[in-house]
Design a protein around this motif. Structure first.
Motif, mmCIF file in Angstrom:
data_model
loop_
_atom_site.group_PDB
_atom_site.id
_atom_site.type_symbol
_atom_site.label_atom_id
_atom_site.label_comp_id
_atom_site.label_asym_id
_atom_site.label_seq_id
_atom_site.Cartn_x
_atom_site.Cartn_y
_atom_site.Cartn_z
ATOM 1 N N TYR A 261 52.727 66.382 84.608
ATOM 2 C CA TYR A 261 53.552 67.378 85.292
ATOM 3 C C TYR A 261 53.795 66.892 86.713
ATOM 4 N N ALA A 262 55.071 66.838 87.103
ATOM 5 C CA ALA A 262 55.460 66.440 88.456
ATOM 6 C C ALA A 262 56.062 67.631 89.161
ATOM 7 N N LEU A 263 55.485 67.991 90.306
ATOM 8 C CA LEU A 263 55.893 69.190 91.045
ATOM 9 C C LEU A 263 56.349 68.794 92.447
ATOM 10 N N PRO A 264 57.637 68.916 92.762
ATOM 11 C CA PRO A 264 58.092 68.622 94.125
ATOM 12 C C PRO A 264 57.632 69.708 95.086
ATOM 13 N N LEU A 265 57.179 69.273 96.265
ATOM 14 C CA LEU A 265 56.738 70.199 97.311
ATOM 15 C C LEU A 265 57.594 69.931 98.548
ATOM 16 N N GLY A 266 58.746 70.562 98.598
ATOM 17 C CA GLY A 266 59.680 70.280 99.671
ATOM 18 C C GLY A 266 60.454 68.996 99.399
ATOM 19 N N GLU A 267 61.045 68.431 100.444
ATOM 20 C CA GLU A 267 61.885 67.251 100.291
ATOM 21 C C GLU A 267 61.102 65.948 100.313
ATOM 22 N N THR A 268 59.887 65.946 100.825
ATOM 23 C CA THR A 268 59.169 64.682 101.006
ATOM 24 C C THR A 268 57.837 64.604 100.260
ATOM 25 N N TRP A 269 57.335 65.709 99.764
ATOM 26 C CA TRP A 269 56.043 65.698 99.081
ATOM 27 C C TRP A 269 56.213 65.959 97.586
ATOM 28 N N GLU A 270 55.317 65.410 96.815
ATOM 29 C CA GLU A 270 55.308 65.637 95.371
ATOM 30 C C GLU A 270 53.869 65.596 94.880
ATOM 31 N N LEU A 271 53.550 66.480 93.955
ATOM 32 C CA LEU A 271 52.222 66.523 93.344
ATOM 33 C C LEU A 271 52.358 66.157 91.873
ATOM 34 N N ARG A 272 51.553 65.191 91.430
ATOM 35 C CA ARG A 272 51.596 64.758 90.036
ATOM 36 C C ARG A 272 50.210 64.864 89.413
ATOM 37 N N VAL A 273 50.164 65.398 88.205
ATOM 38 C CA VAL A 273 48.916 65.473 87.455
ATOM 39 C C VAL A 273 49.177 64.937 86.057
ATOM 40 N N LYS A 274 48.246 64.156 85.543
ATOM 41 C CA LYS A 274 48.395 63.603 84.197
ATOM 42 C C LYS A 274 47.052 63.613 83.491
ATOM 43 N N ALA A 275 47.051 64.130 82.268
ATOM 44 C CA ALA A 275 45.872 64.108 81.402
ATOM 45 C C ALA A 275 46.196 63.256 80.186
ATOM 46 N N GLY A 276 45.233 62.504 79.724
ATOM 47 C CA GLY A 276 45.500 61.628 78.596
ATOM 48 C C GLY A 276 44.275 61.393 77.732
ATOM 49 N N ARG A 277 44.542 60.954 76.537
ATOM 50 C CA ARG A 277 43.475 60.536 75.621
ATOM 51 C C ARG A 277 43.955 59.304 74.866
ATOM 52 N N SER A 278 43.080 58.326 74.720
ATOM 53 C CA SER A 278 43.381 57.144 73.923
ATOM 54 C C SER A 278 42.228 56.862 72.973
ATOM 55 N N VAL A 279 42.575 56.288 71.830
ATOM 56 C CA VAL A 279 41.590 55.927 70.806
ATOM 57 C C VAL A 279 41.841 54.483 70.396
ATOM 58 N N ASP A 280 40.780 53.716 70.300
ATOM 59 C CA ASP A 280 40.833 52.335 69.829
ATOM 60 C C ASP A 280 39.742 52.184 68.771
ATOM 61 N N ALA A 281 40.136 51.935 67.524
ATOM 62 C CA ALA A 281 39.163 51.938 66.433
ATOM 63 C C ALA A 281 39.360 50.757 65.497
ATOM 64 N N LEU A 282 38.241 50.206 65.005
ATOM 65 C CA LEU A 282 38.227 49.123 64.019
ATOM 66 C C LEU A 282 37.212 49.475 62.940
ATOM 67 N N HIS A 283 37.619 49.280 61.689
ATOM 68 C CA HIS A 283 36.708 49.503 60.558
ATOM 69 C C HIS A 283 36.786 48.296 59.639
ATOM 70 N N GLY A 284 35.693 47.544 59.550
ATOM 71 C CA GLY A 284 35.643 46.370 58.694
ATOM 72 C C GLY A 284 34.891 46.653 57.410
ATOM 73 N N ARG A 285 35.435 46.159 56.296
ATOM 74 C CA ARG A 285 34.800 46.346 54.993
ATOM 75 C C ARG A 285 34.848 45.042 54.200
ATOM 76 N N ASP A 286 33.680 44.657 53.617
ATOM 77 C CA ASP A 286 33.587 43.443 52.814
ATOM 78 C C ASP A 286 32.528 43.667 51.738
ATOM 79 N N LEU A 287 32.955 43.630 50.484
ATOM 80 C CA LEU A 287 32.040 43.867 49.371
ATOM 81 C C LEU A 287 31.080 42.711 49.155
ATOM 82 N N GLN A 288 31.401 41.539 49.715
ATOM 83 C CA GLN A 288 30.603 40.354 49.464
ATOM 84 C C GLN A 288 29.687 39.970 50.622
ATOM 85 N N SER A 289 29.794 40.647 51.761
ATOM 86 C CA SER A 289 28.965 40.294 52.908
ATOM 87 C C SER A 289 28.692 41.518 53.756
ATOM 88 N N SER A 290 27.421 41.759 54.052
ATOM 89 C CA SER A 290 27.063 42.908 54.886
ATOM 90 C C SER A 290 27.456 42.680 56.348
#
Length: 607
Positions: A261-290
């Motif tokens: 969200y970007a909120l202008p505060l007059g002609e020269t000021w601005e307030l910005r807030v940002k919330a986020g979430r990221s996921v990074d996942a790996l799943h390995g499977r091998d029937l022949q090797s643990s």
């Protein structure tokens, strides 16, 4: 070849990547301004149009065309891909998607394997120590990826192409607006029978990937609300080191969700807030090797609040950010949450003729020592066509969860007493824009950089026990070199050239860092004649070593890629391209396979 001759050839072609970015919007190099003419940092921009012109399907393919960036992959499509910026480690560059930090908290790096270029509007890369702006991991730079947004008028786009190795690639999107509300939805997919991940393997290791992105921009009260969401997921077959693995598969997905969200505060000021979430996942499977069975996942929640002031020349920003990262590696019994908080301030006096800017930042880390970092830069434009710029900065990288908490065995363990890696460095450049109007453009320049990284974390035997390995702050690296690139455009014709001369060494041993070529570059030229177009793209990588002891050489190589299109109706094109046109055999990493010549045919439609 004589390195001096390489330098002369590069200089004759060259322009600093800062000059390449002059015609683009730059928002990542500084929170003070989006005007690229008033940015001192070494920043490059590559747009969706440029990626399409050279036929780049993945973001990694686009990045390797940039000065100062080298890519290494452990096989063909979908296999692990690492990016080295200015000779640093793969974990020495911080990566953001729509302002949300992404990557693995256990390994400390981002895997570029599955990230498609179809939904990307532009990529901005800021080189050099940047922790004064972005905190941990920004030792050699920051890479920002911005997804495509909505449009004022409804736009439909579709692409479908097929090629050798059983390869297929498709993408579709719709962008539109409803009053002041703009939105976009895109989807892309690719698959390939591909080659064996093990270079000498006898069976292919197929992959398939699916990506989806969504963007929404809407007015809310006096400000503007933005929502972006992206997911890239894939499945690929893998091999063991030095042998085929007939049942080893890996599932991966990467997600990034941002609400701002970007909120202008007059002609020269601005307030910005940002919330986020990221996921990074790996799943390995091998029937022949643990050994090949694992579940690795990172979930990062971030919150950033920034107040910005923008006067006629004076600009400033003040803000805080917070990050909670949960890293899980079931196979290694790692399950830890890291909390990092940062407070930063940036200010600059920026005019058409000259500018000075600087930033300071304090970071607090829940597991390791806190860190204070800063950067300062400036530019001078003695004449409209000439720009001189310089920067100095410090940076740090917190130890990864693997480094800190790897489970203790009779042979190894993590080290909870590790200190953050630290860096300091500078760069200076000259940019010259000889021509810039509707008919054409020519931009030339060069940049030199020099950076030292101390307290590098290195796994090795502890004193008195050569059989027990533990990570320690024992290494030191020196990264220095030249970056060149050039951009020329005249009517329907265009050309680009980039070249890097890199000296990246371990100062303790004097050896070159693994997989870093002394020389690398790319050249591209093309034409857009309205009803038809074509491009030639060449990627060059010099000799490297695959190991830190410099005993496993990797030969240099060059790849030629071709692309052409022909309009066959209103908004419709026939597209053809050839990757690795000379069918070169080469190595990005010792013992891993690479894709041979692949011929593609397809159709693209826009409305």
């Amino acid at each position: 070849m004589n390195p001096n001759r390489h330098l002369l050839v590069a200089a004759a072609l060259a322009a600093a990547t800062h000059a390449w970015a002059q015609s683009e919007v730059v928002v990542s190099a500084s929170r003070l301004t989006s005007d690229p003419a008033r940015v001192s940092a070494d920043v490059s921009v590559i747009t969706s149009e440029q990626m399409q012109a050279i036929g780049a399907v993945t973001v990694a393919e686009a990045l390797q065309r940039l000065a100062g960036v080298q890519i290494a992959t452990n096989g063909g499509w979908g296999k692990k891909a690492s990016a080295f910026v200015r000779g640093g480690n793969s974990g020495h560059v911080v990566v953001f998607i729509d302002g949300v930090r992404v990557g693995s908290e256990t390994t400390g790096a981002f895997d570029w394997a599955m990230l498609s270029a179809d939904e990307v509007e532009r990529i901005e890369i800021v080189r050099g120590p940047q922790s004064g702006l972005y905190g941990s991991d920004a030792i050699t730079g920051a890479i920002h990826i911005y997804t495509k947004r909505g449009a004022d008028k409804p736009r439909l786009h579709a692409l479908a192409e097929a090629g050798g190795l059983g390869s297929a690639h498709a993408a579709a999107s719709i962008a539109a607006a409803n009053g002041e509300v703009r939105y976009r939805l895109g989807v892309n997919a690719r698959r390939s029978r591909d080659v064996s991940a093990y270079a000498k393997g006898t069976e292919p290791d197929p992959m398939q990937a699916l990506g989806v992105s969504f963007a929404l921009d809407a007015p809310l009260g006096p400000g503007m609300l933005s929502l972006t969401a992206r997911q890239d997921a894939g499945r690929t077959a893998l091999d063991n080191m030095g042998a085929d693995a007939l049942s080893f598969t890996q599932l991966s997905w990467q997600q990034a969700l941002a609400l701002g969200y970007a909120l202008p505060l007059g002609e020269t000021w601005e307030l910005r807030v940002k919330a986020g979430r990221s996921v990074d996942a790996l799943h390995g499977r091998d029937l022949q090797s643990s050994w090949n069975n694992y579940d690795i996942r990172t979930t990062q929640d971030t919150l950033r609040l920034v107040a910005r002031y923008a006067g006629e020349a004076l600009a400033a920003s003040l803000g805080v950010d917070w990050r909670s990262a949960l890293g899980i590696n079931d196979a290694s019994k790692i399950h830890h949450r890291r909390i990092q908080t940062g407070a930063f301030a940036e200010a600059g006096w920026l005019t058409e003729r000259w500018g000075l800017d600087g930033a300071v930042r304090q970071d607090w880390n829940s597991f390791t020592k806190n860190a204070f970092t800063w950067r300062a830069g400036g530019y001078l434009r003695p004449m409209p066509a000439l720009t001189l710029s310089a920067n100095y900065g410090t940076a740090f990288k917190a130890p990864t969860l693997n480094d800190l908490f790897w489970p203790a065995t009779a042979w190894s363990s993590g080290n909870p007493n590790l200190r953050p890696e630290k860096a300091q460095g500078w760069d200076a450049g000259v940019d010259w824009t000889a021509l810039a109007d509707e008919a054409g453009k020519l931009a030339l320049g060069a940049r030199y950089f020099d950076e030292t990284v101390r307290d590098l974390i290195q796994w090795g035997p502890i004193p008195g026990n050569p059989f027990f390995w533990k990570p320690q702050n024992v290494a030191r690296a020196r990264l220095r070199g030249w970056e060149f690139s050039a951009q020329a455009r005249w009517d329907a014709f265009w050309a680009e050239a980039r070249w890097t001369l890199l000296d990246a060494k371990d100062e303790k041993t004097g050896k070159r860092l693994a997989r870093r070529a002394r020389e690398s570059g790319s050249f591209a030229l093309g034409a857009d004649l309205g009803r038809a177009g074509a491009s030639l793209d060449i990627v060059i990588q010099g000799p490297r070593f695959d190991d830190a002891k410099n005993t496993k050489p990797l030969a240099g190589y060059h790849l030629i890629n071709l692309r052409g299109w022909l309009a066959v109706g209103e908004g419709m094109k026939l597209v053809a391209r050839v990757e690795n046109a000379e069918n070169k055999h080469y190595e990005l990493a010792k013992g891993y396979g690479v894709r041979p010549r692949v011929v593609w045919l397809g159709v693209e439609a826009s409305k």
